[in-house]
Design a protein around this motif. Structure first.
Motif, PDB file in Angstrom:
ATOM      1  N   TRP A 114       0.816  -1.204   0.000  1.00 37.40           N
ATOM      2  CA  TRP A 114       0.000   0.000   0.000  1.00 37.40           C
ATOM      3  C   TRP A 114       0.853   1.259   0.000  1.00 37.40           C
ATOM      4  N   SER A 115       2.041   1.210   0.583  1.00 40.35           N
ATOM      5  CA  SER A 115       2.908   2.391   0.641  1.00 40.35           C
ATOM      6  C   SER A 115       3.182   2.949  -0.756  1.00 40.35           C
ATOM      7  N   ALA A 116       3.321   2.067  -1.747  1.00 40.61           N
ATOM      8  CA  ALA A 116       3.578   2.530  -3.112  1.00 40.61           C
ATOM      9  C   ALA A 116       2.371   3.266  -3.677  1.00 40.61           C
ATOM     10  N   ILE A 117       1.180   2.791  -3.346  1.00 37.36           N
ATOM     11  CA  ILE A 117      -0.052   3.453  -3.793  1.00 37.36           C
ATOM     12  C   ILE A 117      -0.239   4.771  -3.053  1.00 37.36           C
ATOM     13  N   ARG A 118       0.001   4.738  -1.758  1.00 40.27           N
ATOM     14  CA  ARG A 118      -0.175   5.938  -0.918  1.00 40.27           C
ATOM     15  C   ARG A 118       0.647   7.105  -1.445  1.00 40.27           C
ATOM     16  N   GLU A 119       1.878   6.833  -1.877  1.00 41.12           N
ATOM     17  CA  GLU A 119       2.730   7.891  -2.391  1.00 41.12           C
ATOM     18  C   GLU A 119       2.181   8.467  -3.692  1.00 41.12           C
ATOM     19  N   LEU A 120       1.613   7.621  -4.533  1.00 42.58           N
ATOM     20  CA  LEU A 120       1.070   8.086  -5.808  1.00 42.58           C
ATOM     21  C   LEU A 120      -0.128   9.010  -5.623  1.00 42.58           C
ATOM     22  N   VAL A 121      -1.006   8.652  -4.690  1.00 39.69           N
ATOM     23  CA  VAL A 121      -2.272   9.383  -4.568  1.00 39.69           C
ATOM     24  C   VAL A 121      -2.214  10.537  -3.580  1.00 39.69           C
ATOM     25  N   GLY A 122      -1.231  10.548  -2.688  1.00 38.00           N
ATOM     26  CA  GLY A 122      -1.198  11.578  -1.657  1.00 38.00           C
ATOM     27  C   GLY A 122      -2.338  11.402  -0.671  1.00 38.00           C
ATOM     28  N   GLN A 123      -2.310  10.293   0.059  1.00 38.30           N
ATOM     29  CA  GLN A 123      -3.374   9.976   1.007  1.00 38.30           C
ATOM     30  C   GLN A 123      -3.493  11.062   2.066  1.00 38.30           C
ATOM     31  N   ARG A 124      -4.692  11.581   2.265  1.00 40.30           N
ATOM     32  CA  ARG A 124      -4.921  12.654   3.229  1.00 40.30           C
ATOM     33  C   ARG A 124      -5.038  12.101   4.651  1.00 40.30           C
ATOM     34  N   PRO A 125      -4.673  12.892   5.662  1.00 42.32           N
ATOM     35  CA  PRO A 125      -4.854  12.469   7.058  1.00 42.32           C
ATOM     36  C   PRO A 125      -6.305  12.156   7.388  1.00 42.32           C
ATOM     37  N   SER A 126      -7.230  12.730   6.640  1.00 39.84           N
ATOM     38  CA  SER A 126      -8.662  12.504   6.873  1.00 39.84           C
ATOM     39  C   SER A 126      -9.128  11.128   6.402  1.00 39.84           C
ATOM     40  N   ALA A 127      -8.256  10.389   5.711  1.00 42.82           N
ATOM     41  CA  ALA A 127      -8.616   9.055   5.209  1.00 42.82           C
ATOM     42  C   ALA A 127      -8.502   8.050   6.344  1.00 42.82           C
ATOM     43  N   ARG A 128      -9.595   7.813   7.022  1.00 39.22           N
ATOM     44  CA  ARG A 128      -9.602   6.924   8.187  1.00 39.22           C
ATOM     45  C   ARG A 128     -10.077   5.513   7.858  1.00 39.22           C
ATOM     46  N   PHE A 129     -10.770   5.353   6.739  1.00 39.36           N
ATOM     47  CA  PHE A 129     -11.302   4.046   6.357  1.00 39.36           C
ATOM     48  C   PHE A 129     -11.033   3.776   4.878  1.00 39.36           C
ATOM     49  N   ALA A 130     -10.884   2.501   4.559  1.00 38.48           N
ATOM     50  CA  ALA A 130     -10.663   2.081   3.180  1.00 38.48           C
ATOM     51  C   ALA A 130     -11.764   1.110   2.783  1.00 38.48           C
ATOM     52  N   ILE A 131     -12.369   1.354   1.635  1.00 38.37           N
ATOM     53  CA  ILE A 131     -13.403   0.481   1.103  1.00 38.37           C
ATOM     54  C   ILE A 131     -12.853  -0.168  -0.162  1.00 38.37           C
ATOM     55  N   ALA A 132     -12.707  -1.485  -0.125  1.00 41.19           N
ATOM     56  CA  ALA A 132     -12.268  -2.222  -1.307  1.00 41.19           C
ATOM     57  C   ALA A 132     -13.468  -2.430  -2.217  1.00 41.19           C
ATOM     58  N   HIS A 133     -13.307  -2.054  -3.481  1.00 39.40           N
ATOM     59  CA  HIS A 133     -14.357  -2.239  -4.485  1.00 39.40           C
ATOM     60  C   HIS A 133     -13.898  -3.319  -5.452  1.00 39.40           C
ATOM     61  N   ALA A 134     -14.708  -4.350  -5.602  1.00 39.14           N
ATOM     62  CA  ALA A 134     -14.366  -5.480  -6.466  1.00 39.14           C
ATOM     63  C   ALA A 134     -15.451  -5.665  -7.518  1.00 39.14           C
ATOM     64  N   GLU A 135     -15.284  -6.695  -8.345  1.00 42.52           N
ATOM     65  CA  GLU A 135     -16.259  -6.956  -9.390  1.00 42.52           C
ATOM     66  C   GLU A 135     -17.643  -7.266  -8.802  1.00 42.52           C
TER      67      GLU A 135
END
Length: 203
Positions: free
Chosen positions: A97-118
Protein backbone atom coordinates in the motif's frame (compact mmCIF):
# COMPACT_ATOMS: atom_id res chain seq x y z
CA UNK A 1 -13.80 -31.45 21.74
CA UNK A 2 -13.75 -29.72 18.33
CA UNK A 3 -11.05 -27.38 19.51
CA UNK A 4 -8.92 -30.20 20.96
CA UNK A 5 -9.15 -32.23 17.74
CA UNK A 6 -8.20 -29.17 15.74
CA UNK A 7 -5.23 -28.50 18.00
CA UNK A 8 -4.10 -32.11 17.71
CA UNK A 9 -4.01 -31.83 13.94
CA UNK A 10 -1.97 -28.64 14.17
CA UNK A 11 0.52 -30.32 16.51
CA UNK A 12 0.78 -33.36 14.28
CA UNK A 13 1.55 -31.08 11.36
CA UNK A 14 4.43 -29.57 13.34
CA UNK A 15 2.91 -26.18 14.07
CA UNK A 16 2.36 -24.21 17.26
CA UNK A 17 -1.34 -24.61 18.21
CA UNK A 18 -1.61 -20.95 19.22
CA UNK A 19 -1.50 -20.05 15.52
CA UNK A 20 -4.96 -21.53 15.05
CA UNK A 21 -7.81 -19.20 16.04
CA UNK A 22 -10.66 -20.67 18.10
CA UNK A 23 -13.29 -22.51 16.10
CA UNK A 24 -10.97 -23.08 13.14
CA UNK A 25 -9.46 -26.22 11.59
CA UNK A 26 -6.21 -26.51 9.65
CA UNK A 27 -6.19 -27.44 5.97
CA UNK A 28 -3.48 -27.56 3.32
CA UNK A 29 -6.11 -26.95 0.64
CA UNK A 30 -7.38 -23.57 -0.45
CA UNK A 31 -11.17 -23.81 -0.63
CA UNK A 32 -12.91 -21.58 -3.15
CA UNK A 33 -15.72 -19.51 -1.65
CA UNK A 34 -17.34 -16.36 -2.97
CA UNK A 35 -20.67 -14.74 -3.75
CA UNK A 36 -21.60 -14.69 -7.43
CA UNK A 37 -19.67 -15.98 -10.42
CA UNK A 38 -15.92 -16.00 -11.06
CA UNK A 39 -14.75 -12.83 -12.80
CA UNK A 40 -12.96 -13.39 -16.11
CA UNK A 41 -10.82 -11.05 -18.20
CA UNK A 42 -8.93 -11.10 -21.51
CA UNK A 43 -5.54 -12.80 -21.30
CA UNK A 44 -3.77 -9.45 -21.80
CA UNK A 45 -6.12 -7.69 -19.32
CA UNK A 46 -6.98 -5.08 -21.95
CA UNK A 47 -9.43 -2.56 -20.51
CA UNK A 48 -8.70 -3.54 -16.90
CA UNK A 49 -7.75 -0.83 -14.45
CA UNK A 50 -7.31 -0.25 -10.73
CA UNK A 51 -8.58 3.01 -9.23
CA UNK A 52 -7.96 4.87 -5.97
CA UNK A 53 -10.12 7.85 -5.03
CA UNK A 54 -11.76 9.67 -2.15
CA UNK A 55 -9.65 11.29 0.56
CA UNK A 56 -6.58 11.67 -1.68
CA UNK A 57 -4.81 14.56 -3.38
CA UNK A 58 -4.52 12.83 -6.76
CA UNK A 59 -7.00 10.09 -7.72
CA UNK A 60 -5.49 7.47 -10.02
CA UNK A 61 -6.53 4.81 -12.50
CA UNK A 62 -3.72 2.36 -13.28
CA UNK A 63 -3.63 -0.07 -16.16
CA UNK A 64 -2.27 -3.55 -15.55
CA UNK A 65 1.05 -2.52 -17.10
CA UNK A 66 1.28 0.57 -14.90
CA UNK A 67 0.46 -1.42 -11.76
CA UNK A 68 3.25 -3.85 -12.59
CA UNK A 69 5.76 -1.00 -12.76
CA UNK A 70 5.32 -0.34 -9.03
CA UNK A 71 7.56 -1.83 -6.31
CA UNK A 72 6.59 -5.29 -5.08
CA UNK A 73 7.00 -7.24 -1.86
CA UNK A 74 6.57 -10.86 -0.81
CA UNK A 75 4.98 -11.86 2.48
CA UNK A 76 4.15 -15.19 4.12
CA UNK A 77 1.24 -15.40 6.53
CA UNK A 78 -1.66 -17.50 7.78
CA UNK A 79 -5.15 -16.99 6.38
CA UNK A 80 -8.41 -17.73 8.20
CA UNK A 81 -11.84 -18.04 6.58
CA UNK A 82 -15.01 -17.28 8.51
CA UNK A 83 -16.30 -20.69 7.33
CA UNK A 84 -13.76 -22.14 9.81
CA UNK A 85 -10.82 -23.28 7.71
CA UNK A 86 -7.30 -21.93 8.21
CA UNK A 87 -4.28 -22.31 5.95
CA UNK A 88 -0.79 -21.62 7.26
CA UNK A 89 2.23 -20.08 5.54
CA UNK A 90 0.65 -18.76 2.37
CA UNK A 91 3.10 -16.62 0.40
CA UNK A 92 1.66 -13.61 -1.41
CA UNK A 93 3.47 -11.22 -3.71
CA UNK A 94 2.26 -7.89 -4.96
CA UNK A 95 2.26 -4.14 -4.48
CA UNK A 96 2.46 -2.72 -0.93
CA UNK A 97 0.00 0.00 0.00
CA UNK A 98 2.91 2.39 0.64
CA UNK A 99 3.58 2.53 -3.11
CA UNK A 100 -0.05 3.45 -3.79
CA UNK A 101 -0.18 5.94 -0.92
CA UNK A 102 2.73 7.89 -2.39
CA UNK A 103 1.07 8.09 -5.81
CA UNK A 104 -2.27 9.38 -4.57
CA UNK A 105 -1.20 11.58 -1.66
CA UNK A 106 -3.37 9.98 1.01
CA UNK A 107 -4.92 12.65 3.23
CA UNK A 108 -4.85 12.47 7.06
CA UNK A 109 -8.66 12.50 6.87
CA UNK A 110 -8.62 9.06 5.21
CA UNK A 111 -9.60 6.92 8.19
CA UNK A 112 -11.30 4.05 6.36
CA UNK A 113 -10.66 2.08 3.18
CA UNK A 114 -13.40 0.48 1.10
CA UNK A 115 -12.27 -2.22 -1.31
CA UNK A 116 -14.36 -2.24 -4.49
CA UNK A 117 -14.37 -5.48 -6.47
CA UNK A 118 -16.26 -6.96 -9.39
CA UNK A 119 -20.05 -7.41 -9.29
CA UNK A 120 -20.42 -4.59 -6.77
CA UNK A 121 -18.68 -6.46 -3.94
CA UNK A 122 -17.17 -4.26 -1.24
CA UNK A 123 -15.21 -4.87 1.95
CA UNK A 124 -14.34 -2.25 4.55
CA UNK A 125 -11.34 -1.92 6.87
CA UNK A 126 -9.72 0.92 8.79
CA UNK A 127 -7.18 2.65 6.54
CA UNK A 128 -4.46 1.73 9.01
CA UNK A 129 -5.09 -1.95 8.20
CA UNK A 130 -3.54 -1.32 4.78
CA UNK A 131 -0.34 -0.23 6.53
CA UNK A 132 0.05 -3.44 8.54
CA UNK A 133 2.94 -5.75 7.85
CA UNK A 134 1.68 -8.31 5.35
CA UNK A 135 -0.98 -6.11 3.77
CA UNK A 136 -0.69 -5.76 0.00
CA UNK A 137 -2.40 -5.79 -3.37
CA UNK A 138 -1.61 -9.35 -4.33
CA UNK A 139 -0.94 -10.55 -7.86
CA UNK A 140 0.65 -13.91 -6.91
CA UNK A 141 0.11 -16.66 -4.34
CA UNK A 142 2.64 -19.38 -3.53
CA UNK A 143 4.86 -18.34 -6.41
CA UNK A 144 2.19 -18.40 -9.12
CA UNK A 145 -0.12 -15.75 -10.58
CA UNK A 146 -3.49 -15.73 -8.86
CA UNK A 147 -5.96 -18.09 -10.45
CA UNK A 148 -9.35 -16.79 -11.54
CA UNK A 149 -11.02 -18.56 -8.61
CA UNK A 150 -8.74 -16.82 -6.13
CA UNK A 151 -9.07 -13.33 -7.57
CA UNK A 152 -7.01 -12.95 -10.74
CA UNK A 153 -5.52 -10.55 -11.48
CA UNK A 154 -5.59 -8.64 -8.20
CA UNK A 155 -6.88 -9.19 -4.70
CA UNK A 156 -6.50 -7.30 -1.48
CA UNK A 157 -4.72 -9.14 1.33
CA UNK A 158 -5.45 -7.85 4.84
CA UNK A 159 -3.65 -9.79 7.60
CA UNK A 160 -5.20 -10.51 10.96
CA UNK A 161 -8.82 -10.55 9.78
CA UNK A 162 -11.17 -13.16 8.40
CA UNK A 163 -10.40 -13.61 4.75
CA UNK A 164 -13.61 -12.08 3.36
CA UNK A 165 -11.94 -8.72 4.06
CA UNK A 166 -9.29 -9.65 1.46
CA UNK A 167 -11.49 -8.87 -1.53
CA UNK A 168 -10.99 -10.87 -4.75
CA UNK A 169 -11.08 -9.30 -8.24
CA UNK A 170 -10.11 -5.95 -6.76
CA UNK A 171 -10.81 -2.93 -8.96
CA UNK A 172 -10.40 -0.03 -6.58
CA UNK A 173 -9.85 1.39 -3.11
CA UNK A 174 -11.98 4.26 -1.86
CA UNK A 175 -10.55 6.21 1.06
CA UNK A 176 -13.13 7.81 3.31
CA UNK A 177 -13.40 9.81 6.50
CA UNK A 178 -16.32 7.67 7.65
CA UNK A 179 -16.83 3.92 7.64
CA UNK A 180 -19.14 2.18 5.20
CA UNK A 181 -20.11 -1.45 5.84
CA UNK A 182 -19.21 -3.81 3.01
CA UNK A 183 -21.20 -6.57 1.31
CA UNK A 184 -20.95 -9.19 4.06
CA UNK A 185 -21.07 -6.64 6.87
CA UNK A 186 -24.45 -5.44 5.60
CA UNK A 187 -25.63 -9.06 5.80
CA UNK A 188 -24.73 -9.34 9.48
CA UNK A 189 -21.05 -10.24 9.52
CA UNK A 190 -18.82 -8.55 12.09
CA UNK A 191 -17.33 -5.22 11.08
CA UNK A 192 -13.90 -5.94 12.64
CA UNK A 193 -13.51 -9.65 11.74
CA UNK A 194 -10.74 -10.60 14.18
CA UNK A 195 -10.36 -14.42 13.96
CA UNK A 196 -8.76 -14.74 17.39
CA UNK A 197 -11.72 -12.94 18.97
CA UNK A 198 -14.13 -15.03 16.84
CA UNK A 199 -15.71 -11.89 15.43
CA UNK A 200 -17.74 -13.75 12.85
CA UNK A 201 -21.12 -12.07 13.16
CA UNK A 202 -22.40 -8.76 14.45
CA UNK A 203 -25.26 -10.35 16.40
Amino acid sequence: MFRSKAEKKVLEAGYEPSRLPPGQYLTDKWPVLHAGSVATYPADLAGWDFRVWGEVESPIALTWAQLNELPTVEVTQDIHCVTRWSRFDVTFAGVPWSAIRELVGQRPSARFAIAHAEAGFTANVPAEALEQEGALLATHADGEPLTAEHGRPLRLVVPGRYFWKSAKWLRGIELRGDDQPGFWERLGYHNDADPFAEQRYAF
